[in-house]
Design an enzyme around this catalytic site. Structure first.
Site, PDB file in Angstrom:
ATOM      1  N   THR A 114     -41.191  24.792  -9.019  1.00 38.32           N
ATOM      2  CA  THR A 114     -40.845  23.707  -8.618  1.00 38.32           C
ATOM      3  C   THR A 114     -41.045  22.908  -9.404  1.00 38.32           C
ATOM      4  O   THR A 114     -42.037  22.912 -11.211  1.00 38.32           O
ATOM      5  CB  THR A 114     -42.580  23.318  -7.321  1.00 38.32           C
ATOM      6  OG1 THR A 114     -43.216  24.390  -8.223  1.00 38.32           O
ATOM      7  CG2 THR A 114     -42.490  24.523  -6.532  1.00 38.32           C
ATOM      8  N   HIS A 115     -41.109  21.724  -9.453  1.00 33.22           N
ATOM      9  CA  HIS A 115     -41.013  20.542 -11.205  1.00 33.22           C
ATOM     10  C   HIS A 115     -40.604  21.410 -12.425  1.00 33.22           C
ATOM     11  O   HIS A 115     -41.104  21.042 -13.270  1.00 33.22           O
ATOM     12  CB  HIS A 115     -42.404  20.241 -11.498  1.00 33.22           C
ATOM     13  CG  HIS A 115     -43.044  20.039  -9.902  1.00 33.22           C
ATOM     14  ND1 HIS A 115     -43.404  18.788  -9.482  1.00 33.22           N
ATOM     15  CD2 HIS A 115     -44.056  20.848  -9.013  1.00 33.22           C
ATOM     16  CE1 HIS A 115     -44.405  18.593  -8.316  1.00 33.22           C
ATOM     17  NE2 HIS A 115     -45.126  19.586  -8.283  1.00 33.22           N
ATOM     18  N   SER A 141       0.602  -0.696   0.483  1.00 35.05           N
ATOM     19  CA  SER A 141       0.094  -0.229  -0.048  1.00 35.05           C
ATOM     20  C   SER A 141       1.029   1.529  -0.397  1.00 35.05           C
ATOM     21  O   SER A 141       0.061   2.479  -0.213  1.00 35.05           O
ATOM     22  CB  SER A 141      -0.809  -0.008   1.449  1.00 35.05           C
ATOM     23  OG  SER A 141      -0.107  -0.295   2.203  1.00 35.05           O
ATOM     24  N   LYS A 151     -19.450  28.661 -28.869  1.00 44.38           N
ATOM     25  CA  LYS A 151     -19.839  27.995 -28.027  1.00 44.38           C
ATOM     26  C   LYS A 151     -19.053  28.737 -26.175  1.00 44.38           C
ATOM     27  O   LYS A 151     -17.740  29.018 -26.937  1.00 44.38           O
ATOM     28  CB  LYS A 151     -19.903  26.206 -27.693  1.00 44.38           C
ATOM     29  CG  LYS A 151     -20.539  25.437 -28.515  1.00 44.38           C
ATOM     30  CD  LYS A 151     -20.883  24.213 -28.478  1.00 44.38           C
ATOM     31  CE  LYS A 151     -21.718  24.076 -27.108  1.00 44.38           C
ATOM     32  NZ  LYS A 151     -21.700  22.815 -26.556  1.00 44.38           N
ATOM     33  N   GLN A 155      -6.984  -2.062   4.015  1.00 44.41           N
ATOM     34  CA  GLN A 155      -6.588  -1.574   3.576  1.00 44.41           C
ATOM     35  C   GLN A 155      -6.973  -1.117   2.743  1.00 44.41           C
ATOM     36  O   GLN A 155      -6.565   0.441   2.345  1.00 44.41           O
ATOM     37  CB  GLN A 155      -4.990  -2.483   3.026  1.00 44.41           C
ATOM     38  CG  GLN A 155      -4.054  -2.074   1.974  1.00 44.41           C
ATOM     39  CD  GLN A 155      -2.612  -2.722   1.793  1.00 44.41           C
ATOM     40  OE1 GLN A 155      -1.937  -2.597   3.166  1.00 44.41           O
ATOM     41  NE2 GLN A 155      -2.369  -3.214   0.637  1.00 44.41           N
ATOM     42  N   ASN A 190      -2.529  -2.793  12.958  1.00 43.21           N
ATOM     43  CA  ASN A 190      -4.193  -2.703  13.125  1.00 43.21           C
ATOM     44  C   ASN A 190      -3.788  -1.123  13.732  1.00 43.21           C
ATOM     45  O   ASN A 190      -5.241  -0.510  13.376  1.00 43.21           O
ATOM     46  CB  ASN A 190      -4.389  -3.684  13.998  1.00 43.21           C
ATOM     47  CG  ASN A 190      -3.975  -4.478  12.708  1.00 43.21           C
ATOM     48  OD1 ASN A 190      -3.532  -4.512  11.868  1.00 43.21           O
ATOM     49  ND2 ASN A 190      -4.016  -6.233  13.420  1.00 43.21           N
ATOM     50  N   GLU A 232     -19.718  21.078 -14.463  1.00 38.42           N
ATOM     51  CA  GLU A 232     -20.078  19.200 -14.799  1.00 38.42           C
ATOM     52  C   GLU A 232     -19.497  19.350 -14.402  1.00 38.42           C
ATOM     53  O   GLU A 232     -19.836  17.970 -13.989  1.00 38.42           O
ATOM     54  CB  GLU A 232     -19.728  20.084 -16.605  1.00 38.42           C
ATOM     55  CG  GLU A 232     -21.042  20.230 -17.053  1.00 38.42           C
ATOM     56  CD  GLU A 232     -20.656  20.757 -18.703  1.00 38.42           C
ATOM     57  OE1 GLU A 232     -21.798  20.362 -19.644  1.00 38.42           O
ATOM     58  OE2 GLU A 232     -20.032  21.156 -19.371  1.00 38.42           O
ATOM     59  N   SER A 292     -15.513  25.099 -27.862  1.00 36.22           N
ATOM     60  CA  SER A 292     -15.890  23.843 -27.760  1.00 36.22           C
ATOM     61  C   SER A 292     -14.419  23.873 -29.105  1.00 36.22           C
ATOM     62  O   SER A 292     -14.328  25.157 -30.281  1.00 36.22           O
ATOM     63  CB  SER A 292     -17.158  23.937 -28.649  1.00 36.22           C
ATOM     64  OG  SER A 292     -16.550  23.000 -29.825  1.00 36.22           O
TER      65      SER A 292
HETATM   66  N1  ARG Z   1      -0.985  -1.540   5.328  1.00 40.82           N
HETATM   67  C1  ARG Z   1      -2.375  -2.143   6.069  1.00 40.82           C
HETATM   68  C2  ARG Z   1      -3.541  -1.458   6.196  1.00 40.82           C
HETATM   69  O1  ARG Z   1      -3.089   0.092   5.317  1.00 40.82           O
HETATM   70  C3  ARG Z   1      -1.611  -1.909   7.234  1.00 40.82           C
HETATM   71  C4  ARG Z   1      -2.222  -2.563   8.478  1.00 40.82           C
HETATM   72  C5  ARG Z   1      -1.743  -4.283   8.090  1.00 40.82           C
HETATM   73  N2  ARG Z   1      -2.096  -4.831   9.541  1.00 40.82           N
HETATM   74  C6  ARG Z   1      -1.932  -5.987   8.792  1.00 40.82           C
HETATM   75  N3  ARG Z   1      -2.269  -7.234  10.150  1.00 40.82           N
HETATM   76  N4  ARG Z   1      -1.292  -6.682   7.937  1.00 40.82           N
HETATM   77  O2  ARG Z   1      -4.308  -1.549   6.199  1.00 40.82           O
END
Ligand code: ARG
Length: 463
Positions: A157-158, A25, A285, A324, A112, A292, A279
């Site tokens: 409205t509408h 990541s 245009k 992740q 974590n 948009e 355009s």
């Molecule tokens: N790159 C992981 C995430 O974004 C970090 C946590 C990874 N934890 C694990 N038990 N593999 O969630």
């Protein structure tokens, strides 16, 4: 620290190169580096504070982490795929800088609770920044409203002409939507600002950590009461994406109006050269690209909300690698909402010009004063439903004869009902039609002026 060294000795061979890329990541979570460093510094200080490591070692860790912050700022720290994610990248560099001491940083912590801490710190900052952007746009709308209290615009409205309104009243409706957006984000912030740090991998830790101490250092308002919930909760992120989606829906509705207003069919606004494009083939245009794009980007942000809801719906406790996948949705949402708020502010500041002559003509050329004729009779004792039916009949005759209500003679009015007198002409003049709607929250000029005054107070009190 190669992949083999990252994992414990139970691993014998390295990841398949394609899987290493699939797993990593770092390509996007480098966005969290500032927050990762800040979180790690608090954790290192806590380890010393709780006598888990000696103070000198904590000091080395803190200095090493600050050095990485500098290196990153100077463009000297650019971790690649081998680091897997930002957390490993920082730990690896820290160990290069501090030697074995660096290897102590991860005591009593897991990636974590670490990643959960990082995204909360990140969102906290971004929510504050988005709130500032909302305020800027509100200021702009308020300023335009102030200058246009007495400018009338057809109200719909509408998408059918309904009753004329003050242009300021129309703009203030968006001010109020943005006000709720601001308040909604402030509310989400309360749930973002709770610390999961110290939840460990899922079950807490065997070390005598002090979760309240890290929470205090990081200015969290509290700590998660349950470690499983701490590492696996993403409600706060869903709430943020929900709030962001609602902001986008508001911007998209306003965009849609600008797109309509700038069309040949409406001609209520002219696009200036600073926010419109041409355009490549049709020389005449001028296209409303900004609104948009905002309308288009709304789909992306709402999609991210759906994505995260679907990501979460089947997850057993506690952490799963699926989580992740929360990051790109958050990062893209933050960037998109920020860019759209800025673009809309510029669009209203200098990208559109209200065509006041055309607006005045528009409100004078229709039957949007028909309710006022019925109200006129109702105020003179005729039951409203009866008055309503009578006016319906006049409108039908007028349409057949190619006339407007103001074109009827007093005699014609009185043939319709004896209660009509000369003052009917004043009652159906567009300015009076608007001024008369003086009920609280209505478009009457007095109401609009007090709404503007209240709006000023609202944004000054909660900036
Ligand atoms: N790159 C992981 C995430 O974004 C970090 C946590 C990874 N934890 C694990 N038990 N593999 O969630």
């Amino acid at each position: 620290m190669s992949q083999q060294q990252t994992w414990s000795q139970r691993f014998e061979s390295a990841l398949h190169p394609a899987i290493a890329i699939f797993n990593a990541s770092i390509g996007f979570d480098i966005e969290l580096i500032e927050y990762d460093l800040t979180g790690s510094i608090a954790h290192a200080k806590m380890l010393a504070h709780s006598r888990i490591i000696p103070p000198e070692e904590a000091e080395q860790l803190v200095q090493g982490l600050e050095q990485i912050r500098q290196e990153y700022k100077n463009g000297q720290f650019t971790p690649g795929i081998e680091a897997e994610d930002v957390h490993f990248a920082v730990e690896k560099r820290l160990t290069e800088i501090t030697g074995d001491v660096g290897k102590k940083l991860h005591t009593a912590r897991s990636r974590n609770d670490q990643v959960g801490t990082d995204i909360r710190l990140y969102l906290r900052d971004k929510i504050k920044a988005i709130c500032t952007d909302i305020r800027k746009f509100q200021q702009t709308l308020l300023q335009i409203a102030e200058q246009n209290v007495e400018i009338l615009i057809p109200g719909y409205t509408h998408l059918q002409r309904a009753q004329p309104i003050s242009l300021a009243h129309h703009l203030l409706a968006y001010f109020q939507m943005l006000q709720r957006d601001f308040e909604r984000l402030q509310d989400v912030y309360k749930r973002v600002n709770i610390s999961p740090l110290g939840s460990g991998a899922l079950a807490g830790t065997t070390f005598p950590i002090d979760r309240h101490y890290t929470a205090e250092l990081l200015h969290f308002d509290g700590v998660y009461a349950n470690s499983l919930d701490g590492v696996s909760d993403r409600d706060f992120a869903i709430e943020f994406l929900g709030a962001a989606s609602i902001i986008m829906v508001h911007l998209s509705r306003l965009s849609e109006e600008v797109i309509l207003w700038s069309s040949e069919e409406f001609r209520f606004v002219k696009l200036t050269d600073s926010c419109a494009t041409g355009s490549s083939i049709m020389p005449q245009k001028k296209n409303p690209d900004v609104p948009e794009l905002v309308r288009g980007k709304t789909g992306r942000v709402c999609g991210h909300l759906q994505g995260l809801l679907m990501l979460m719906k089947g997850l057993p406790l506690a952490y799963n690698k699926d989580l992740q996948e929360d990051k790109e949705a958050l990062f893209d949402t933050v960037k998109t909402v920020t860019a759209c708020l800025e673009a809309m502010t510029i669009l209203f500041e200098e990208g559109i010009e209200f065509q006041t002559k055309r607006l005045a003509e528009a409100v004078a050329e229709d039957f949007s004063n028909a309710t006022d004729v019925a109200d006129y009779l109702a105020a003179r004792g005729i039951p409203f439903r009866e008055a309503y039916n009578l006016v319906g009949k006049v409108v039908k005759t007028c349409l057949a004869e190619g006339k407007l209500l103001k074109d009827l003679s007093l005699l014609e009015w009185q043939q319709l009902h004896p209660a009509f007198s000369e003052d009917i002409y004043d009652a159906i003049a567009p300015r009076q039609v608007v001024a008369a709607r003086n009920s609280y929250g209505g478009t009457g000029f007095e109401q609009v002026k007090s709404a503007i005054a209240n709006a000023r107070v609202q944004i000054e009190v909660q900036s």
